[in-house]
Design a protein around this motif. Structure first.
Motif, PDB file in Angstrom:
ATOM      1  N   GLU A  10       0.766  -1.046  -0.237  1.00  0.00           N
ATOM      2  CA  GLU A  10       0.037  -0.141  -0.002  1.00  0.00           C
ATOM      3  C   GLU A  10       0.784   1.291  -0.073  1.00  0.00           C
ATOM      4  O   GLU A  10       0.693   2.257  -0.893  1.00  0.00           O
ATOM      5  N   ALA A  11       2.052   1.248   0.939  1.00  0.00           N
ATOM      6  CA  ALA A  11       2.798   2.422   0.771  1.00  0.00           C
ATOM      7  C   ALA A  11       3.591   2.629  -0.471  1.00  0.00           C
ATOM      8  O   ALA A  11       3.822   3.836  -1.072  1.00  0.00           O
ATOM      9  N   ASN A  12       3.794   1.576  -1.224  1.00  0.00           N
ATOM     10  CA  ASN A  12       4.785   1.791  -2.482  1.00  0.00           C
ATOM     11  C   ASN A  12       3.569   2.282  -3.533  1.00  0.00           C
ATOM     12  O   ASN A  12       4.143   2.581  -4.630  1.00  0.00           O
ATOM     13  N   MET A  13       2.373   2.306  -3.319  1.00  0.00           N
ATOM     14  CA  MET A  13       1.477   2.842  -4.453  1.00  0.00           C
ATOM     15  C   MET A  13       1.557   4.567  -4.162  1.00  0.00           C
ATOM     16  O   MET A  13       1.152   5.108  -5.363  1.00  0.00           O
ATOM     17  N   TYR A  14       2.296   5.047  -3.373  1.00  0.00           N
ATOM     18  CA  TYR A  14       2.291   6.421  -3.294  1.00  0.00           C
ATOM     19  C   TYR A  14       3.321   6.792  -4.058  1.00  0.00           C
ATOM     20  O   TYR A  14       4.490   6.262  -3.890  1.00  0.00           O
ATOM     21  N   SER A  15       3.357   8.090  -4.538  1.00  0.00           N
ATOM     22  CA  SER A  15       4.581   8.513  -5.474  1.00  0.00           C
ATOM     23  C   SER A  15       5.687   8.762  -4.405  1.00  0.00           C
ATOM     24  O   SER A  15       5.163   9.112  -3.363  1.00  0.00           O
ATOM     25  N   PRO A  16       6.879   8.806  -4.781  1.00  0.00           N
ATOM     26  CA  PRO A  16       7.899   9.042  -4.112  1.00  0.00           C
ATOM     27  C   PRO A  16       7.956  10.604  -3.641  1.00  0.00           C
ATOM     28  O   PRO A  16       8.255  10.888  -2.310  1.00  0.00           O
ATOM     29  N   LEU A  17       7.350  11.585  -4.516  1.00  0.00           N
ATOM     30  CA  LEU A  17       7.088  13.006  -3.872  1.00  0.00           C
ATOM     31  C   LEU A  17       6.078  13.133  -2.910  1.00  0.00           C
ATOM     32  O   LEU A  17       6.176  13.822  -2.077  1.00  0.00           O
ATOM     33  N   THR A  18       5.213  12.249  -3.090  1.00  0.00           N
ATOM     34  CA  THR A  18       4.237  12.145  -1.781  1.00  0.00           C
ATOM     35  C   THR A  18       4.709  11.644  -0.720  1.00  0.00           C
ATOM     36  O   THR A  18       4.416  12.252   0.434  1.00  0.00           O
ATOM     37  N   LEU A  19       5.378  10.463  -0.705  1.00  0.00           N
ATOM     38  CA  LEU A  19       6.152  10.165   0.576  1.00  0.00           C
ATOM     39  C   LEU A  19       7.119  11.188   1.036  1.00  0.00           C
ATOM     40  O   LEU A  19       7.032  11.166   2.244  1.00  0.00           O
ATOM     41  N   ALA A  20       7.569  12.113   0.238  1.00  0.00           N
ATOM     42  CA  ALA A  20       8.518  12.960   0.530  1.00  0.00           C
ATOM     43  C   ALA A  20       7.915  14.100   1.241  1.00  0.00           C
ATOM     44  O   ALA A  20       8.469  14.355   2.400  1.00  0.00           O
ATOM     45  N   GLU A  69      23.172   1.912   6.398  1.00  0.00           N
ATOM     46  CA  GLU A  69      22.354   1.308   7.236  1.00  0.00           C
ATOM     47  C   GLU A  69      21.137   0.556   6.733  1.00  0.00           C
ATOM     48  O   GLU A  69      20.401   0.034   7.713  1.00  0.00           O
ATOM     49  N   LEU A  70      20.999   0.744   5.812  1.00  0.00           N
ATOM     50  CA  LEU A  70      19.724   0.294   5.149  1.00  0.00           C
ATOM     51  C   LEU A  70      19.409  -1.108   4.534  1.00  0.00           C
ATOM     52  O   LEU A  70      20.476  -1.691   4.010  1.00  0.00           O
ATOM     53  N   SER A  71      18.270  -1.484   4.796  1.00  0.00           N
ATOM     54  CA  SER A  71      18.129  -3.033   4.163  1.00  0.00           C
ATOM     55  C   SER A  71      17.906  -2.755   2.693  1.00  0.00           C
ATOM     56  O   SER A  71      17.643  -1.717   2.014  1.00  0.00           O
ATOM     57  N   GLU A  72      17.841  -3.710   1.911  1.00  0.00           N
ATOM     58  CA  GLU A  72      17.794  -3.812   0.404  1.00  0.00           C
ATOM     59  C   GLU A  72      16.501  -3.181   0.025  1.00  0.00           C
ATOM     60  O   GLU A  72      16.413  -2.458  -0.884  1.00  0.00           O
ATOM     61  N   HIS A  73      15.436  -3.410   0.685  1.00  0.00           N
ATOM     62  CA  HIS A  73      14.091  -2.698   0.616  1.00  0.00           C
ATOM     63  C   HIS A  73      13.934  -1.357   0.773  1.00  0.00           C
ATOM     64  O   HIS A  73      13.567  -0.507  -0.034  1.00  0.00           O
ATOM     65  N   GLU A  74      14.623  -0.970   1.998  1.00  0.00           N
ATOM     66  CA  GLU A  74      14.588   0.743   2.288  1.00  0.00           C
ATOM     67  C   GLU A  74      15.475   1.298   1.471  1.00  0.00           C
ATOM     68  O   GLU A  74      15.209   2.299   0.835  1.00  0.00           O
ATOM     69  N   LEU A  75      16.530   0.656   0.919  1.00  0.00           N
ATOM     70  CA  LEU A  75      17.742   1.210  -0.140  1.00  0.00           C
ATOM     71  C   LEU A  75      16.759   1.687  -1.423  1.00  0.00           C
ATOM     72  O   LEU A  75      16.988   2.699  -2.154  1.00  0.00           O
ATOM     73  N   ALA A  76      16.116   0.633  -1.824  1.00  0.00           N
ATOM     74  CA  ALA A  76      15.251   0.801  -2.928  1.00  0.00           C
ATOM     75  C   ALA A  76      14.061   1.833  -2.736  1.00  0.00           C
ATOM     76  O   ALA A  76      13.970   2.575  -3.661  1.00  0.00           O
ATOM     77  N   VAL A  77      13.562   2.222  -1.575  1.00  0.00           N
ATOM     78  CA  VAL A  77      12.895   3.284  -1.428  1.00  0.00           C
ATOM     79  C   VAL A  77      13.462   4.406  -1.401  1.00  0.00           C
ATOM     80  O   VAL A  77      12.988   5.365  -1.902  1.00  0.00           O
ATOM     81  N   LEU A  78      14.798   4.476  -0.788  1.00  0.00           N
ATOM     82  CA  LEU A  78      15.729   5.651  -0.938  1.00  0.00           C
ATOM     83  C   LEU A  78      16.033   6.069  -2.341  1.00  0.00           C
ATOM     84  O   LEU A  78      15.751   7.315  -2.765  1.00  0.00           O
ATOM     85  N   ASN A  83      15.389   9.408  -7.225  1.00  0.00           N
ATOM     86  CA  ASN A  83      15.124   9.298  -8.882  1.00  0.00           C
ATOM     87  C   ASN A  83      13.815  10.059  -9.232  1.00  0.00           C
ATOM     88  O   ASN A  83      13.494   9.919 -10.410  1.00  0.00           O
ATOM     89  N   ALA A  84      13.132  10.477  -8.147  1.00  0.00           N
ATOM     90  CA  ALA A  84      11.579  11.229  -8.563  1.00  0.00           C
ATOM     91  C   ALA A  84      11.869  12.336  -9.413  1.00  0.00           C
ATOM     92  O   ALA A  84      12.917  13.011  -9.313  1.00  0.00           O
ATOM     93  N   THR A  85      11.039  12.237 -10.198  1.00  0.00           N
ATOM     94  CA  THR A  85      11.007  13.839 -11.085  1.00  0.00           C
ATOM     95  C   THR A  85      10.081  14.664 -10.706  1.00  0.00           C
ATOM     96  O   THR A  85       9.149  14.478  -9.905  1.00  0.00           O
ATOM     97  N   CYS A 106      11.519  10.843   1.518  1.00  0.00           N
ATOM     98  CA  CYS A 106      10.737   9.715   0.871  1.00  0.00           C
ATOM     99  C   CYS A 106      10.869   8.637   1.925  1.00  0.00           C
ATOM    100  O   CYS A 106       9.930   7.993   2.194  1.00  0.00           O
ATOM    101  N   LEU A 107      12.015   8.109   2.283  1.00  0.00           N
ATOM    102  CA  LEU A 107      11.989   6.929   3.319  1.00  0.00           C
ATOM    103  C   LEU A 107      11.464   7.301   4.455  1.00  0.00           C
ATOM    104  O   LEU A 107      10.976   6.340   5.085  1.00  0.00           O
ATOM    105  N   PHE A 108      11.672   8.522   4.936  1.00  0.00           N
ATOM    106  CA  PHE A 108      10.870   8.574   6.271  1.00  0.00           C
ATOM    107  C   PHE A 108       9.352   8.586   6.410  1.00  0.00           C
ATOM    108  O   PHE A 108       8.888   8.026   6.995  1.00  0.00           O
TER     109      PHE A 108
END
Length: 136
Positions: A10-20, A69-78, A83-85, A106-108
């Motif tokens: 569900e969280a991944n459905m938000y755009s990176p800029l929205t998460l940021a 310090e990040l897990s693979e998944h957290e690094l992908a979110v970062l 890379n957000a435009t 975005c990660l936070f």
């Protein structure tokens, strides 16, 4: 301020800029609390200290520290945040700094939505080691 935790999907459905957008507020609140707990000082001093920690330049410098310090998944979110435009770059930061700062926010935001408060505090503590190193 209780919110229903989202699944990772569900969280991944938000755009990176929205998460940021959300992550900016989460990070700002953590910085304010951190500064308040350091010393009881006038609001103007608190504000000046806050500005140094919430600026794109500081967050960009923290990016590499966090990435280690990040897990693979957290690094992908970062990286998704980086890379957000659509970012408009403020006058006081260059585009690369601003993108890296957006990635941190975005990660936070992602961690907040997925209810990972403990992880947020761990990563925030890592960021504050950068502040300690710069001031000490």
């Amino acid at each position: 301020m209780s919110t229903e935790k989202l699944t990772e999907r569900e969280a991944n459905m938000y755009s990176p800029l929205t998460l940021a957008f959300l992550g900016d507020s989460v990070y700002d609140t953590l910085v304010r609390e951190h500064l308040l707990r350091q010393a009881n000082m006038p609001v103007a001093k608190l504000h000046s200290a806050k500005i140094k920690l919430v600026c794109a330049e500081f967050q960009s410098r923290a990016y590499d520290l966090l990435a280690e310090e990040l897990s693979e998944h957290e690094l992908a979110v970062l990286k998704r945040g980086r890379n957000a435009t659509g970012n408009t770059v403020p006058k006081h930061a260059d585009a690369a700094e601003y993108r890296r700062a957006t990635a941190v926010e975005c990660l936070f935001g992602y961690l907040y939505l997925t209810g990972q408060d403990r992880r947020i505090k761990e990563l925030f503590a890592v960021m504050m080691t950068l502040e300690d190193n710069e001031n000490g």
